[in-house]
Design an enzyme around this catalytic site. Structure first.
Site, PDB file in Angstrom:
ATOM      1  N   SER A   1     -24.639  74.785  13.210  1.00 23.35           N
ATOM      2  CA  SER A   1     -26.156  74.190  13.007  1.00 23.35           C
ATOM      3  C   SER A   1     -26.466  73.373  11.798  1.00 23.35           C
ATOM      4  O   SER A   1     -25.879  72.318  11.505  1.00 23.35           O
ATOM      5  CB  SER A   1     -27.016  75.280  13.392  1.00 23.35           C
ATOM      6  OG  SER A   1     -28.384  74.984  13.507  1.00 23.35           O
TER       7      SER A   1
ATOM      8  N   HIS B   1     -26.758  72.427  19.006  1.00 25.78           N
ATOM      9  CA  HIS B   1     -27.574  73.063  20.007  1.00 25.78           C
ATOM     10  C   HIS B   1     -27.664  72.056  21.061  1.00 25.78           C
ATOM     11  O   HIS B   1     -29.002  71.859  21.570  1.00 25.78           O
ATOM     12  CB  HIS B   1     -28.855  73.640  19.654  1.00 25.78           C
ATOM     13  CG  HIS B   1     -28.524  74.445  18.243  1.00 25.78           C
ATOM     14  ND1 HIS B   1     -27.634  75.692  18.455  1.00 25.78           N
ATOM     15  CD2 HIS B   1     -29.009  74.510  17.165  1.00 25.78           C
ATOM     16  CE1 HIS B   1     -27.795  76.186  17.027  1.00 25.78           C
ATOM     17  NE2 HIS B   1     -28.343  75.446  16.452  1.00 25.78           N
TER      18      HIS B   1
END
Length: 278
Positions: free
Chosen positions: A163, A198
């Site tokens: 991330s 994501h």
């Protein structure tokens, strides 16, 4: 398992960066109920191969090899989460059986406390956690972590991150560091173009990233990475994708916003294909 010969993703030219970076879109030990992750296991295997390569190097010149005997040295860098205690403890629980674990706490979180970031030079694998990309970049630059990361990678240390820990290596990225999703053109620039973690795992990620690439808010090419997928870069060039879920993938986004599955350019390597000693 070997991959095809490296080639730059999209139209991007590789940077002067030398070393291996693995950018995870999401998943890993962070979201696993048991802490188990096939991609994390493969990262440890990569670090173990680094140790073997170091012991076979007669000159023994590469940074960190002298300290790496037995289990690989793996350092977690949780800056983006404000050195979350829970996050650190989950890392230690997930890696304690397969590695010697270390934590770089820039916040001086007890019991890990502040350590000289130069410790990164003695690691086989550096794993950067998720959270705020903007905060991570600011603190790293203040503490000199950015330059130490580059030096460690040039010496053979594998850099990995999830991330925000994936975003940071690129020129730019899609981030929620400021609340709503927004473009951030302030990355380390180890890797060219823009990143979006994501990609199919959070609402708005796909639409906003494609739009920002198209209107020039973020530089092309973009690399969009699903949860449970990771893109492997060697010397600034994307060489393969690791996936631990059949639904997971990574995508290239060109300047016109066109989306192309990474597998059309590089082979996807399901981490389950690897045996424990490969």
């Amino acid at each position: 398992m070997s991959a095809d010969a490296p080639r730059a993703v999209g139209n991007a030219e590789p940077t002067a960066f030398r070393g291996t970076i693995v950018a995870l879109g999401g998943g890993g030990f962070s979201t696993s109920e048991t802490g188990a992750s096939a991609i994390d296991d493969e990262l440890v295997r990569m670090a173990a191969r680094r140790i073997r390569a170091g012991t076979e190097d007669e000159a023994g010149a590469q940074s960190g090899f002298g300290a790496s005997v037995g289990l690989p040295h793996v350092c977690f860098v949780p800056t983006a989460s404000g050195d979350s205690r829970d996050y650190i403890e989950r890392f230690e629980a997930a890696f304690e059986a397969s590695a010697r674990t270390y934590v770089l706490s820039l916040f001086g979180q007890s019991p890990w406390d502040y350590q000289d970031p130069a410790m990164l030079l003695d690691m086989d694998l550096i794993y950067v956690g998720g959270g705020s990309t903007a905060n991570l970049l600011s603190l790293w630059r203040r503490h000199g972590v950015d330059e130490l990361m580059k030096t460690a990678a040039a010496g053979g240390t594998i850099l990995a991150g999830i991330s925000a820990g994936a975003n940071c290596w690129f020129d730019a990225s899609s981030t929620d560091s400021f609340g709503p999703l927004a473009p951030l053109n302030d990355g380390l620039g180890f890797l060219r173009g823009s990143a979006c973690p994501h990609f199919h795992g959070e609402p708005g990620r796909e639409e906003s990233f494609l739009g920002w690439i198209t209107d020039g808010s973020l530089p092309a090419p973009g690399i969009a990475i699903d949860d449970h997928a990771a893109v492997v870069y060697v010397d600034g060039v994307a060489t393969s994708v690791m996936v631990e879920s059949v639904e997971a993938a990574a995508y290239i986004v060109d300047a016109d916003g066109s989306l192309c599955n990474f597998d059309e350019h590089r082979r996807v390597v399901p981490v389950s294909e690897h045996g424990p000693d490969e």
